[in-house]
Design a protein around this motif. Structure first.
Motif, PDB file in Angstrom:
ATOM      1  N   LEU A 137      62.361   4.683  24.713  1.00 44.46           N
ATOM      2  CA  LEU A 137      61.904   5.184  23.423  1.00 44.46           C
ATOM      3  C   LEU A 137      61.993   4.052  22.421  1.00 44.46           C
ATOM      4  CD1 LEU A 137      63.711   8.625  23.134  1.00 44.46           C
ATOM      5  CD2 LEU A 137      61.271   8.313  22.825  1.00 44.46           C
ATOM      6  N   VAL A 138      60.971   3.892  21.595  1.00 43.10           N
ATOM      7  CA  VAL A 138      60.949   2.817  20.609  1.00 43.10           C
ATOM      8  C   VAL A 138      60.986   3.400  19.206  1.00 43.10           C
ATOM      9  CG1 VAL A 138      59.524   0.962  19.651  1.00 43.10           C
ATOM     10  CG2 VAL A 138      59.769   1.195  22.125  1.00 43.10           C
ATOM     11  N   THR A 139      61.866   2.854  18.360  1.00 39.05           N
ATOM     12  CA  THR A 139      61.955   3.317  16.973  1.00 39.05           C
ATOM     13  C   THR A 139      60.913   2.649  16.083  1.00 39.05           C
ATOM     14  OG1 THR A 139      63.647   1.653  16.442  1.00 39.05           O
ATOM     15  CG2 THR A 139      64.412   3.843  17.154  1.00 39.05           C
ATOM     16  N   HIS A 140      60.697   1.342  16.284  1.00 39.94           N
ATOM     17  CA  HIS A 140      59.724   0.594  15.483  1.00 39.94           C
ATOM     18  C   HIS A 140      59.549  -0.793  16.095  1.00 39.94           C
ATOM     19  CE1 HIS A 140      63.585  -0.654  13.837  1.00 39.94           C
ATOM     20  NE2 HIS A 140      63.015  -1.645  13.178  1.00 39.94           N
ATOM     21  N   GLU A 141      58.658  -1.588  15.498  1.00 43.05           N
ATOM     22  CA  GLU A 141      58.184  -2.804  16.152  1.00 43.05           C
ATOM     23  C   GLU A 141      58.983  -4.062  15.849  1.00 43.05           C
ATOM     24  OE1 GLU A 141      55.800  -2.503  12.257  1.00 43.05           O
ATOM     25  OE2 GLU A 141      56.594  -1.165  13.784  1.00 43.05           O
ATOM     26  N   HIS A 142      60.060  -4.011  15.094  1.00 41.89           N
ATOM     27  CA  HIS A 142      60.804  -5.227  14.791  1.00 41.89           C
ATOM     28  C   HIS A 142      61.452  -5.784  16.063  1.00 41.89           C
ATOM     29  CE1 HIS A 142      61.131  -4.062  10.266  1.00 41.89           C
ATOM     30  NE2 HIS A 142      59.939  -4.517  10.600  1.00 41.89           N
ATOM     31  N   THR A 143      61.512  -7.100  16.127  1.00 45.32           N
ATOM     32  CA  THR A 143      61.884  -7.778  17.365  1.00 45.32           C
ATOM     33  C   THR A 143      63.260  -7.383  17.885  1.00 45.32           C
ATOM     34  OG1 THR A 143      60.527  -9.676  16.711  1.00 45.32           O
ATOM     35  CG2 THR A 143      62.143 -10.049  18.450  1.00 45.32           C
ATOM     36  N   ASP A 144      64.210  -7.134  16.997  1.00 46.93           N
ATOM     37  CA  ASP A 144      65.547  -6.783  17.458  1.00 46.93           C
ATOM     38  C   ASP A 144      65.603  -5.398  18.104  1.00 46.93           C
ATOM     39  OD1 ASP A 144      65.066  -5.921  14.777  1.00 46.93           O
ATOM     40  OD2 ASP A 144      67.192  -5.523  14.476  1.00 46.93           O
ATOM     41  N   HIS A 145      64.481  -4.677  18.058  1.00 42.94           N
ATOM     42  CA  HIS A 145      64.417  -3.357  18.692  1.00 42.94           C
ATOM     43  C   HIS A 145      63.436  -3.301  19.855  1.00 42.94           C
ATOM     44  CE1 HIS A 145      66.857  -1.182  15.649  1.00 42.94           C
ATOM     45  NE2 HIS A 145      66.463  -2.193  14.909  1.00 42.94           N
ATOM     46  N   ILE A 146      62.463  -4.191  19.878  1.00 48.44           N
ATOM     47  CA  ILE A 146      61.414  -4.096  20.897  1.00 48.44           C
ATOM     48  C   ILE A 146      61.221  -5.410  21.659  1.00 48.44           C
ATOM     49  CG2 ILE A 146      59.441  -4.797  19.456  1.00 48.44           C
ATOM     50  CD1 ILE A 146      57.942  -2.352  20.685  1.00 48.44           C
ATOM     51  N   GLY A 147      62.160  -6.328  21.510  1.00 55.21           N
ATOM     52  CA  GLY A 147      61.989  -7.686  22.027  1.00 55.21           C
ATOM     53  C   GLY A 147      61.488  -7.785  23.450  1.00 55.21           C
ATOM     54  N   SER A 148      62.088  -7.040  24.394  1.00 54.52           N
ATOM     55  CA  SER A 148      61.658  -7.144  25.795  1.00 54.52           C
ATOM     56  C   SER A 148      61.186  -5.804  26.341  1.00 54.52           C
ATOM     57  CB  SER A 148      62.797  -7.687  26.670  1.00 54.52           C
ATOM     58  OG  SER A 148      63.830  -6.728  26.805  1.00 54.52           O
ATOM     59  N   ALA A 149      60.825  -4.869  25.468  1.00 53.59           N
ATOM     60  CA  ALA A 149      60.413  -3.540  25.948  1.00 53.59           C
ATOM     61  C   ALA A 149      59.222  -3.627  26.887  1.00 53.59           C
ATOM     62  CB  ALA A 149      60.101  -2.629  24.758  1.00 53.59           C
ATOM     63  N   ALA A 150      58.224  -4.470  26.546  1.00 46.22           N
ATOM     64  CA  ALA A 150      57.047  -4.585  27.401  1.00 46.22           C
ATOM     65  C   ALA A 150      57.406  -5.206  28.747  1.00 46.22           C
ATOM     66  CB  ALA A 150      55.974  -5.410  26.695  1.00 46.22           C
ATOM     67  N   ALA A 151      58.181  -6.281  28.727  1.00 47.01           N
ATOM     68  CA  ALA A 151      58.564  -6.946  29.976  1.00 47.01           C
ATOM     69  C   ALA A 151      59.425  -6.026  30.843  1.00 47.01           C
ATOM     70  CB  ALA A 151      59.302  -8.243  29.668  1.00 47.01           C
ATOM     71  N   PHE A 152      60.348  -5.288  30.228  1.00 46.64           N
ATOM     72  CA  PHE A 152      61.184  -4.339  30.966  1.00 46.64           C
ATOM     73  C   PHE A 152      60.310  -3.257  31.585  1.00 46.64           C
ATOM     74  CE2 PHE A 152      63.864  -0.634  31.481  1.00 46.64           C
ATOM     75  CZ  PHE A 152      65.079  -1.149  31.920  1.00 46.64           C
ATOM     76  N   SER A 153      59.359  -2.742  30.792  1.00 45.18           N
ATOM     77  CA  SER A 153      58.460  -1.704  31.266  1.00 45.18           C
ATOM     78  C   SER A 153      57.646  -2.177  32.464  1.00 45.18           C
ATOM     79  CB  SER A 153      57.527  -1.284  30.122  1.00 45.18           C
ATOM     80  OG  SER A 153      56.490  -0.455  30.572  1.00 45.18           O
ATOM     81  N   ARG A 154      57.118  -3.385  32.387  1.00 47.02           N
ATOM     82  CA  ARG A 154      56.311  -3.917  33.485  1.00 47.02           C
ATOM     83  C   ARG A 154      57.147  -4.164  34.739  1.00 47.02           C
ATOM     84  NH1 ARG A 154      54.352  -7.269  29.396  1.00 47.02           N
ATOM     85  NH2 ARG A 154      55.532  -9.030  30.255  1.00 47.02           N
ATOM     86  N   ARG A 155      58.290  -4.796  34.549  1.00 43.08           N
ATOM     87  CA  ARG A 155      59.086  -5.176  35.721  1.00 43.08           C
ATOM     88  C   ARG A 155      59.588  -3.958  36.475  1.00 43.08           C
ATOM     89  NH1 ARG A 155      63.691  -9.716  35.276  1.00 43.08           N
ATOM     90  NH2 ARG A 155      61.804 -10.802  34.526  1.00 43.08           N
ATOM     91  N   TYR A 156      60.005  -2.925  35.729  1.00 43.64           N
ATOM     92  CA  TYR A 156      60.619  -1.764  36.387  1.00 43.64           C
ATOM     93  C   TYR A 156      59.714  -0.538  36.374  1.00 43.64           C
ATOM     94  CZ  TYR A 156      64.654  -4.801  36.151  1.00 43.64           C
ATOM     95  OH  TYR A 156      65.494  -5.868  36.288  1.00 43.64           O
ATOM     96  N   ARG A 157      58.458  -0.710  35.906  1.00 45.29           N
ATOM     97  CA  ARG A 157      57.458   0.356  35.920  1.00 45.29           C
ATOM     98  C   ARG A 157      57.942   1.605  35.202  1.00 45.29           C
ATOM     99  NH1 ARG A 157      53.376  -1.019  39.135  1.00 45.29           N
ATOM    100  NH2 ARG A 157      52.665   1.133  39.415  1.00 45.29           N
ATOM    101  N   LYS A 158      58.377   1.396  33.967  1.00 49.04           N
ATOM    102  CA  LYS A 158      58.893   2.483  33.142  1.00 49.04           C
ATOM    103  C   LYS A 158      57.942   2.768  31.983  1.00 49.04           C
ATOM    104  CE  LYS A 158      62.654   2.479  35.618  1.00 49.04           C
ATOM    105  NZ  LYS A 158      62.925   3.578  36.578  1.00 49.04           N
ATOM    106  N   PRO A 159      57.733   4.037  31.644  1.00 49.24           N
ATOM    107  CA  PRO A 159      56.900   4.360  30.487  1.00 49.24           C
ATOM    108  C   PRO A 159      57.645   4.081  29.181  1.00 49.24           C
ATOM    109  CG  PRO A 159      57.836   6.364  31.385  1.00 49.24           C
ATOM    110  CD  PRO A 159      58.241   5.243  32.321  1.00 49.24           C
ATOM    111  N   VAL A 160      56.880   3.713  28.172  1.00 55.15           N
ATOM    112  CA  VAL A 160      57.420   3.458  26.844  1.00 55.15           C
ATOM    113  C   VAL A 160      56.819   4.479  25.881  1.00 55.15           C
ATOM    114  CG1 VAL A 160      57.574   1.807  24.939  1.00 55.15           C
ATOM    115  CG2 VAL A 160      57.762   1.013  27.307  1.00 55.15           C
ATOM    116  N   TRP A 161      57.688   5.185  25.173  1.00 53.68           N
ATOM    117  CA  TRP A 161      57.278   6.192  24.194  1.00 53.68           C
ATOM    118  C   TRP A 161      57.372   5.582  22.801  1.00 53.68           C
ATOM    119  CZ3 TRP A 161      56.516  11.643  25.295  1.00 53.68           C
ATOM    120  CH2 TRP A 161      56.632  11.964  26.649  1.00 53.68           C
TER     121      TRP A 161
END
Length: 263
Positions: free
Chosen positions: A64-88
């Motif tokens: 789950l993502v609260t907002h787009e600032h780097t300290d909150h979303i820094g590796s969300a995309a890479a984590f999602s891709r590597r482990y095939r997890k959905p991002v809300w």
């Protein structure tokens, strides 16, 4: 028993991998569901910190993502891709991120409830200098965990949402006097202390004092500034609001976060 086992969690369990301007990530569990809120550390660091909680990235069901600032979303995309997890995330957050490379995205509206597995989640909007920021209230149908960080002021809707929680994670970003006298340039001081910045100790205290806290079992100060606050000052404000001793409340640390709690 390890939380990594898929034996159902009774109630709600939660822990922070870290909280502060250098990275944020929270884990919330109910039943057989484990979600991460934000992913502000590198993928390898996230995995290392999950291991401290006896979890692996494969144990996480969604981010789950609260907002787009780097300290909150820094590796969300890479984590999602590597482990095939959905991002809300909200449509506004996704729009500002543009080409994300997420494995999968799920869009939610900040005024509509959603469910991820056994977790019932109520997003709610907050005033912060991002496109469409939100925070969350989590429930298993009985117990309620409230999360509030990255908000420069408190609205009536925020108060109603967080009234009567069993556990509350509440931003105590800065001490007003330390921020005024601190090393930040004036523009950054105005941003942090502004209505779309971050909650200070005095604001957290005032909000907490006005809530129904009769069910509270945990109160933890979040997103403390390493330059404009101290743990002692944050604990003093939270305990004063509750009329308790400072050792009853806690704070999340940047490097250690905090360990498992449950309601």
């Amino acid at each position: 028993m390890s939380v990594a086992d898929k034996n159902p969690v009774r109630g709600i369990r939660f822990a922070a991998l870290g909280s502060g301007s250098r990275g944020n990530c929270l884990v919330v569990c109910a039943g057989e569901t484990r979600v991460m809120v934000d992913c502000g550390f590198s993928v390898s660091e996230t995995a290392r910190r999950l291991a401290r909680l006896s979890l692996t990235p494969q144990d996480i069901d969604a981010v789950l993502v609260t907002h787009e600032h780097t300290d909150h979303i820094g590796s969300a995309a890479a984590f999602s891709r590597r482990y095939r997890k959905p991002v809300w995330l909200t449509a506004g957050t996704l729009e500002v991120l543009r080409d994300t490379g997420f494995h999968a995205t799920r869009i939610f509206h900040a005024h509509e409830h959603l469910a991820i597995g056994d977790l019932q989640i109520e997003p709610y909007p907050v005033p912060h200098d991002a496109r469409e920021p939100c925070q969350f209230l989590f429930s298993d149908g009985d117990r309620r965990l409230g999360l509030l960080t990255d908000a420069g002021s408190v609205t009536p809707h925020m108060r109603r949402t967080l009234d009567g929680c069993d556990a509350l994670l509440l931003e105590c970003n800065h001490d007003r006097d330390m921020l005024a006298a601190g090393p930040y340039p004036e523009s950054l001081k105005r941003r942090v202390g502004g209505e779309r910045g971050h909650l200070g100790n005095h604001q957290a205290e005032a909000m907490l004092a006005g809530l129904d806290t009769s069910r509270l079992r945990h109160v933890i100060g979040m997103h403390l500034s390493e330059k404009n606050n101290t743990e002692a000052l944050a604990l003093e404000s939270l305990s004063r609001a509750l009329g308790c001793t400072p050792d009853w409340v806690n704070v999340a640390r940047q490097d250690e976060g905090f360990g498992w709690r449950e309601v």
